[in-house]
Write an enzyme that holds these catalytic residues in place. Structure first.
Site, mmCIF file in Angstrom:
data_model
loop_
_atom_site.group_PDB
_atom_site.id
_atom_site.type_symbol
_atom_site.label_atom_id
_atom_site.label_comp_id
_atom_site.label_asym_id
_atom_site.label_seq_id
_atom_site.Cartn_x
_atom_site.Cartn_y
_atom_site.Cartn_z
ATOM 1 N N LYS A 27 -7.164 14.836 -4.613
ATOM 2 C CA LYS A 27 -7.308 14.589 -3.175
ATOM 3 C C LYS A 27 -7.549 15.930 -2.500
ATOM 4 O O LYS A 27 -7.136 16.970 -3.030
ATOM 5 C CB LYS A 27 -6.016 13.961 -2.624
ATOM 6 C CG LYS A 27 -6.187 13.244 -1.313
ATOM 7 C CD LYS A 27 -6.612 11.803 -1.516
ATOM 8 C CE LYS A 27 -6.885 11.119 -0.193
ATOM 9 N NZ LYS A 27 -7.304 9.720 -0.383
ATOM 10 N N GLY A 51 -4.387 -8.557 10.342
ATOM 11 C CA GLY A 51 -5.592 -7.753 10.505
ATOM 12 C C GLY A 51 -6.822 -8.636 10.354
ATOM 13 O O GLY A 51 -6.814 -9.595 9.576
ATOM 14 N N GLY A 53 -10.003 -6.982 10.219
ATOM 15 C CA GLY A 53 -11.008 -5.931 10.076
ATOM 16 C C GLY A 53 -11.944 -6.205 8.919
ATOM 17 O O GLY A 53 -12.165 -7.362 8.527
ATOM 18 N N ASN A 54 -12.466 -5.103 8.346
ATOM 19 C CA ASN A 54 -13.483 -5.213 7.287
ATOM 20 C C ASN A 54 -13.000 -5.965 6.067
ATOM 21 O O ASN A 54 -13.599 -6.947 5.651
ATOM 22 C CB ASN A 54 -13.891 -3.798 6.845
ATOM 23 C CG ASN A 54 -14.883 -3.196 7.798
ATOM 24 O OD1 ASN A 54 -15.896 -3.814 8.109
ATOM 25 N ND2 ASN A 54 -14.596 -2.008 8.286
ATOM 26 N N VAL A 55 -11.899 -5.482 5.477
ATOM 27 C CA VAL A 55 -11.403 -6.085 4.229
ATOM 28 C C VAL A 55 -10.929 -7.510 4.505
ATOM 29 O O VAL A 55 -11.269 -8.450 3.780
ATOM 30 C CB VAL A 55 -10.269 -5.235 3.615
ATOM 31 C CG1 VAL A 55 -9.712 -5.905 2.366
ATOM 32 C CG2 VAL A 55 -10.760 -3.829 3.285
ATOM 33 N N ALA A 56 -10.163 -7.679 5.585
ATOM 34 C CA ALA A 56 -9.610 -8.995 5.920
ATOM 35 C C ALA A 56 -10.715 -10.033 6.092
ATOM 36 O O ALA A 56 -10.591 -11.167 5.613
ATOM 37 C CB ALA A 56 -8.777 -8.889 7.195
HETATM 38 P P1 NAD Z 1 -10.299 -1.942 9.502
HETATM 39 O O1 NAD Z 1 -10.042 -0.829 10.452
HETATM 40 O O2 NAD Z 1 -11.669 -2.519 9.424
HETATM 41 O O3 NAD Z 1 -9.294 -3.165 9.829
HETATM 42 C C1 NAD Z 1 -7.959 -3.004 10.164
HETATM 43 C C2 NAD Z 1 -7.649 -4.034 11.270
HETATM 44 O O4 NAD Z 1 -6.235 -4.078 11.478
HETATM 45 C C3 NAD Z 1 -8.271 -3.686 12.605
HETATM 46 O O5 NAD Z 1 -9.011 -4.790 13.092
HETATM 47 C C4 NAD Z 1 -7.049 -3.387 13.495
HETATM 48 O O6 NAD Z 1 -7.254 -3.743 14.843
HETATM 49 C C5 NAD Z 1 -5.998 -4.242 12.848
HETATM 50 N N1 NAD Z 1 -4.611 -3.884 13.156
HETATM 51 C C6 NAD Z 1 -4.055 -2.665 13.339
HETATM 52 N N2 NAD Z 1 -2.734 -2.757 13.578
HETATM 53 C C7 NAD Z 1 -2.437 -4.086 13.535
HETATM 54 C C8 NAD Z 1 -1.249 -4.840 13.709
HETATM 55 N N3 NAD Z 1 -0.077 -4.258 13.999
HETATM 56 N N4 NAD Z 1 -1.305 -6.195 13.591
HETATM 57 C C9 NAD Z 1 -2.468 -6.815 13.332
HETATM 58 N N5 NAD Z 1 -3.637 -6.148 13.150
HETATM 59 C C10 NAD Z 1 -3.620 -4.816 13.269
HETATM 60 O O7 NAD Z 1 -9.803 -1.412 8.086
HETATM 61 P P2 NAD Z 1 -10.164 -1.968 6.647
HETATM 62 O O8 NAD Z 1 -11.208 -1.117 6.046
HETATM 63 O O9 NAD Z 1 -10.354 -3.431 6.694
HETATM 64 O O10 NAD Z 1 -8.797 -1.636 5.872
HETATM 65 C C11 NAD Z 1 -7.659 -2.436 6.046
HETATM 66 C C12 NAD Z 1 -6.527 -1.864 5.199
HETATM 67 O O11 NAD Z 1 -6.917 -1.828 3.823
HETATM 68 C C13 NAD Z 1 -6.140 -0.434 5.530
HETATM 69 O O12 NAD Z 1 -4.754 -0.281 5.339
HETATM 70 C C14 NAD Z 1 -6.888 0.387 4.500
HETATM 71 O O13 NAD Z 1 -6.233 1.629 4.248
HETATM 72 C C15 NAD Z 1 -6.810 -0.524 3.297
HETATM 73 N N6 NAD Z 1 -7.881 -0.312 2.313
HETATM 74 C C16 NAD Z 1 -9.169 -0.461 2.662
HETATM 75 C C17 NAD Z 1 -10.165 -0.278 1.713
HETATM 76 C C18 NAD Z 1 -11.617 -0.483 2.059
HETATM 77 O O14 NAD Z 1 -12.432 -0.587 1.140
HETATM 78 N N7 NAD Z 1 -11.984 -0.564 3.314
HETATM 79 C C19 NAD Z 1 -9.829 0.085 0.403
HETATM 80 C C20 NAD Z 1 -8.485 0.217 0.057
HETATM 81 C C21 NAD Z 1 -7.511 0.018 1.040
#
Ligand code: NAD
Length: 380
Positions: A87, A187, A189-192
């Site tokens: 890292k 959440g 977001g993207n992953v969800a």
């Molecule tokens: P993202 O920013 O697209 O989505 C996160 C969502 O969570 C946002 O819409 C945000 O508004 C919401 N949020 C924040 N606080 C909240 C709460 N208290 N209650 C409800 N919703 C809330 O991020 P992402 O890329 O979808 O990643 C989501 C999680 O997965 C993160 O923890 C990230 O570290 C982890 N992750 C992502 C990836 C990836 O490929 N993107 C890979 C490994 C881990």
């Protein structure tokens, strides 16, 4: 604290967490202050993103990079990747202190490690800075699609979460189908979003929350789910809780509220205190998919890029998270230990086994290289 104390604690920390190498990168002209930590390269080059953060102290930056690089070793090892853990952190304000020359200077430091460390995007970084780094070193992955890279990893991460969740469902109910399962999704977001589409297609019922209500609402409409207020997500009467937003959500407060049988989701560092809350989940009989295993699709995706990117192959590899989670849950049950601990042990076993073979069957070139520095006559 005196200087002597600072040095003493640093080396203690390194020995304790078993890091191989830490590189301090300083370029006063560009303002670069960075630390690259290489935790373990037994399985391959150390892969891990670069984070830019305005740390409150240099010690805080050092602590973070040591913790995160070690985490990457475990993540790659348990995911079956031929990669070690590393890292990098750049100390600075990501809003104000980004310049081309700073990131190019950083790229030169990465290049100087000759491939022992491979970097990628992390918190505080965007594609633009990654391109600057990439212009100074080829040891970068997770680059934009336009530059021949893999682009956004979220679809692959989400697929891994979906498959890992199915393994938990199989363990709990005997069949791995999500049909009729009630899933709380924290959440939108993207992953969800990508996850929700897989789960809904299989007939799961989703309860969705986000601090931005419009995001949760539009996802709920798309997948036929129900909108839930963020504060209500923990106590819902559901089968599965999927944390897909932020870390630390399994804690003293939320543990009493959960009514679910399974916790399996995309977010990082979900256990507020790893050992304490991991044990509490086991005691409550909740099946837990360790976060760094079930969300490894992201690193699997960028690792695929190193072989020549192909999304089909990346998805196939992320699908293997199903088997990895099954193995972890089985080991956890056999040993009577929490799932996160089972996962750490299995990762350590893989590193140890591969390390032993490497020591046992060293190549001639390796042996003469090693002896050459001691017995000069052997090298000519
Ligand atoms: P993202 O920013 O697209 O989505 C996160 C969502 O969570 C946002 O819409 C945000 O508004 C919401 N949020 C924040 N606080 C909240 C709460 N208290 N209650 C409800 N919703 C809330 O991020 P992402 O890329 O979808 O990643 C989501 C999680 O997965 C993160 O923890 C990230 O570290 C982890 N992750 C992502 C990836 C990836 O490929 N993107 C890979 C490994 C881990």
């Amino acid at each position: 604290m005196t200087d002597t104390n600072i040095k003493f604690s640093l080396f203690n920390e390194l020995a304790d967490k078993e890091h191989e190498q830490v590189v301090i990168c300083s370029d006063p002209e560009s303002g670069l202050k960075a630390i690259i930590a290489i935790h373990n390269t037994t399985l391959g080059p150390a892969l891990g993103g670069t984070r830019m953060w305005n740390y409150e102290s240099e010690a805080a930056a050092m602590k973070d990079v040591l913790r995160l690089s070690r985490g990457m070793t475990y993540k790659s090892a348990i995911s079956g990747l031929n990669l070690g853990g590393g890292k990098a952190v750049i100390i600075g304000d990501a809003q104000k202190e980004k310049t081309e020359v700073l990131f190019r200077a950083f790229g030169r430091f990465v290049d100087g490690l000759g491939g022992r460390y491979i970097t990628a995007e992390d918190v505080g970084m965007t594609e633009k800075e990654m391109e600057w780094i990439y212009s100074e070193t080829k040891y970068v992955t997770g680059i934009p699609k336009e530059l021949g890279g893999s682009g956004n990893p979220s679809p692959v991460t989400a697929y891994g979460v979906y498959m890992g969740m199915k393994a938990c469902v199989k363990k709990a109910y005997g069949s791995d189908s999500l049909e009729g399962k009630r899933i709380a999704l924290q959440g939108a977001g993207n992953v969800a979003s990508h996850f929700a589409r897989h789960a809904a297609k299989e007939g799961a019922k989703l309860f969705i929350s986000d601090i931005y209500e419009d995001k949760a609402k539009s996802l709920a409409e798309e997948v036929g789910g129900e909108l839930v207020a963020p504060e209500d997500i923990y106590g819902l009467d559901v089968d599965i809780f999927n944390p897909c937003a932020l870390g630390g959500v399994i804690n003293d407060e939320t543990l009493d509220q959960f009514k679910c049988d399974i916790i399996a989701g995309g977010a990082n560092n979900v256990l507020d205190q790893e050992d304490k809350h991991g044990q509490m989940l086991l005691d409550k009989g909740i099946i837990y998919a360790p976060d760094y295993v079930i969300n490894a699709g992201g690193v699997i995706n960028i690792a695929s890029e190193l072989e020549g990117y192909n999304q089909e192959r990346a998805l196939q590899n992320a699908g293997n998270i199903y088997n990895t989670i099954t193995d972890i849950l089985t080991y956890s049950e056999e040993q009577g230990i929490p799932a996160h601990q089972a996962s750490n042990t299995l990762a350590e076993k893989r590193i140890e086994a591969v390390g032993k073979i490497q020591n046992k069957y060293s190549s001639n070139a390796e042996i003469s290289g090693r002896l050459g520095s001691v017995y000069k006559r052997f090298v000519d």
